[in-house]
Design a protein around this motif. Structure first.
Motif: not given
Length: 276
Positions: A24-28, A34-54
């Motif tokens: 899980a991507f956590l703030t703390k 350890s502080t693992p990041g997201p599998i879908w960072p904004p640079s990858k997630l936003f375009p996919v969500v924008d397209l699906a939403d359109s």
């Protein structure tokens, strides 16, 4: 998406399986720092969500940790900015195991549906959360269902198979009591962290509504099913027990008391002893 799959360590064909290892991507940080990041960072997630939403598709984002939830909400908000206001988006976030009060307020304002699975709130799993998070305040805010009610959020309940048991009635028990379904006597008398989570239990009628009308709303189908009203599909089951009169504890075994199942007004299943 916050999980990955690896093969089981077993080499025996009869025990070979896939094991889901969730993160899980956590703030703390985690308890080990350890502080693992997201599998879908904004640079990858936003375009996919924008397209699906359109394309007017409904979007469901798997988010367990509080930072992942914020990431999903950022993506939904970005899609609104990119594609403009729409009357019936009904996007949702799946799981929401850890979520802040501020994120619940934001989720509600954006009209995002909280898709929750009560079976995962079983306090028998609390030791695993402690191991991963440390014994801090985060362990006392797992699955804060009542906060969605207080904010007026749209909530849909589900069972999350195949990773969890699918029957709805035991899940309703979990939501209504916040007691363990798998280990009924698990540390309930002495564990302050377990007792603290009971403040998130919800009324029986609310749990049933989230499992029925709430789920129908999440798929834009509330005019077709989700409640017994004229003009809707008659989907229901008949039980040999009454959780309102007999008490919610009976919901643990209530699945075995189902006598009949009806779909769209037709009886599609009947228990043999009640067939006569």
């Amino acid at each position: 998406m916050e999980s990955w799959i690896r093969e089981s360590d077993s080499t025996a064909p009869e025990t070979s399986q896939l094991t889901i290892r969730c993160t899980a991507f956590l703030t703390k940080p985690y308890a080990d720092g350890s502080t693992p990041g997201p599998i879908w960072p904004p640079s990858k997630l936003f375009p996919v969500v924008d397209l699906a939403d359109s394309l007017d598709l409904q979007i469901a984002i798997h988010a367990i940790g509080d930072a992942a939830v914020d990431n999903a909400l950022d993506a939904f908000e970005h899609a609104i900015e990119a594609n403009g206001l729409k009357p019936d988006r009904r996007n949702r976030i799946e799981h929401l195991e850890m979520v802040t009060t501020a994120s619940i307020k934001r989720l509600t304002k954006l009209g995002v549906i909280a898709s929750l699975q009560p079976t995962h709130a079983d306090p028998a799993g609390l030791d695993n959360y402690r191991e991963m998070l440390g014994d801090d305040e985060r362990v006392e805010r797992l699955w804060p269902t009542t906060e969605y009610i207080d904010e007026g959020s749209h909530v849909a309940f589900g069972s999350d198979p195949p990773s969890a048991p699918y029957p709805a009635l035991p899940n309703i028990y979990s939501a209504t009591t916040r007691k363990s379904l798998t280990k009924p006597h698990h540390c309930t008398r002495h564990d302050a962290r377990v007792l603290a989570l009971e403040k998130y239990k919800i009324p029986l009628e609310t749990s049933i509504r989230f499992y029925s009308l709430g789920t129908a709303y999440s798929t834009r189908d509330e005019s077709e099913y989700g409640s017994l009203e004229p003009g809707k599909q008659a989907d229901f089951c008949i039980l040999n027990t009454d959780p309102f009169g007999d008490g919610v504890m009976g919901l643990r075994e209530a699945q075995d008391t189902v006598r009949e199942t009806w779909m769209a007004g037709d009886r599609v299943w009947v228990r043999e002893e009640s067939a006569a």
